[in-house]
Write an enzyme that holds these catalytic residues in place. Sequence first.
Site, short mmCIF file in Angstrom:
data_model
loop_
_atom_site.label_atom_id
_atom_site.label_comp_id
_atom_site.label_asym_id
_atom_site.label_seq_id
_atom_site.Cartn_x
_atom_site.Cartn_y
_atom_site.Cartn_z
N CYS A 1 6.41 -0.28 7.10
CA CYS A 1 6.08 0.75 6.08
C CYS A 1 7.10 1.22 5.46
O CYS A 1 8.31 1.13 5.65
CB CYS A 1 5.58 1.80 7.14
SG CYS A 1 5.35 3.63 6.32
N LEU A 2 6.76 1.54 3.97
CA LEU A 2 7.73 1.99 3.19
C LEU A 2 8.40 3.10 3.56
O LEU A 2 9.79 3.53 3.07
CB LEU A 2 7.27 2.17 1.68
CG LEU A 2 6.56 0.77 1.02
CD1 LEU A 2 5.87 1.16 -0.26
CD2 LEU A 2 7.73 -0.03 0.80
N HIS B 1 -1.87 7.33 7.46
CA HIS B 1 -1.14 8.20 6.71
C HIS B 1 -1.97 9.38 6.16
O HIS B 1 -1.37 10.67 6.45
CB HIS B 1 -0.37 7.50 5.31
CG HIS B 1 0.70 6.66 5.72
ND1 HIS B 1 1.85 7.13 6.29
CD2 HIS B 1 1.18 5.38 5.39
CE1 HIS B 1 2.69 6.19 6.35
NE2 HIS B 1 2.14 5.36 5.76
N HIS C 1 -3.90 1.29 7.97
CA HIS C 1 -2.51 1.99 8.11
C HIS C 1 -2.28 3.28 6.95
O HIS C 1 -1.84 4.12 7.04
CB HIS C 1 -1.47 0.68 7.41
CG HIS C 1 -0.08 1.02 7.34
ND1 HIS C 1 0.85 0.84 8.21
CD2 HIS C 1 0.82 2.15 6.59
CE1 HIS C 1 2.30 1.29 7.97
NE2 HIS C 1 1.76 2.17 6.88
N GLU C 2 -3.06 2.89 5.66
CA GLU C 2 -2.87 3.94 4.80
C GLU C 2 -3.94 5.02 5.00
O GLU C 2 -3.35 6.43 4.84
CB GLU C 2 -3.27 3.29 3.18
CG GLU C 2 -2.40 2.18 2.91
CD GLU C 2 -0.99 2.51 2.82
OE1 GLU C 2 -0.41 3.67 3.03
OE2 GLU C 2 -0.01 1.42 3.05
N GLN D 1 3.00 9.92 1.32
CA GLN D 1 4.35 9.34 1.04
C GLN D 1 5.16 9.58 0.32
O GLN D 1 6.38 9.49 0.21
CB GLN D 1 3.99 7.50 1.30
CG GLN D 1 3.75 7.14 2.66
CD GLN D 1 3.51 5.83 2.40
OE1 GLN D 1 2.42 5.33 2.05
NE2 GLN D 1 4.44 5.20 3.04
N GLY E 1 0.94 -1.18 -0.01
CA GLY E 1 0.08 0.00 -0.17
C GLY E 1 0.82 1.28 0.15
O GLY E 1 2.12 1.21 0.32
ZN ZN Z 1 3.14 3.39 5.68
#
Ligand code: ZN
Length: 167
Positions: A90-91, A136, A132-133, A48, A43
Amino acid sequence: MKILIYPHEILATKADPITEINGEMQGLIDRMIATMYKAEGVGLAANQVGRPIRLLVMDVSPPEERPQPVTIINPVITAQEGTATHEEGCLSVPNYSAKITRPARVEVKGYDRHGREIRMEGEGLVSRCLQHEIDHLNGICFVDRLSPLKKGFFRKKWAKIRPEEDD
Ligand code: ZN
């Protein structure tokens, strides 16, 4: 696209609702999907990649069934149930993961990239990824959900392992 690394001002910014899905938006969605696959993520939220607008892309299908990208514009959690604790990464926080407790099941409403209303519901990875997204988009990174004690440990570790910024 460059993925912002925690901590970053835009990762801590509550994203604005999207009011128009135009050609520029379609291009952004395509680039975000490509960036997500390249980074081997499940995701990616627009924050991000430096755009604080309410847009997320995800693909929680098994690797052999990919690609099945899902785009959600202006997602809203409309119902939630239970609790579940699972390892999360997380990226924007590479090479780190931690157990996070969240509602087990959620229902989310939003719009797809063609402006059609969509609804997603589920548990497990789908539920965790959606939450999670959406976090963000509300300026929250999963490490912000750690207990104060664990966040202290995270900060020390992160100071050693965080990637160098290249700009
Ligand atoms: Zn993340």
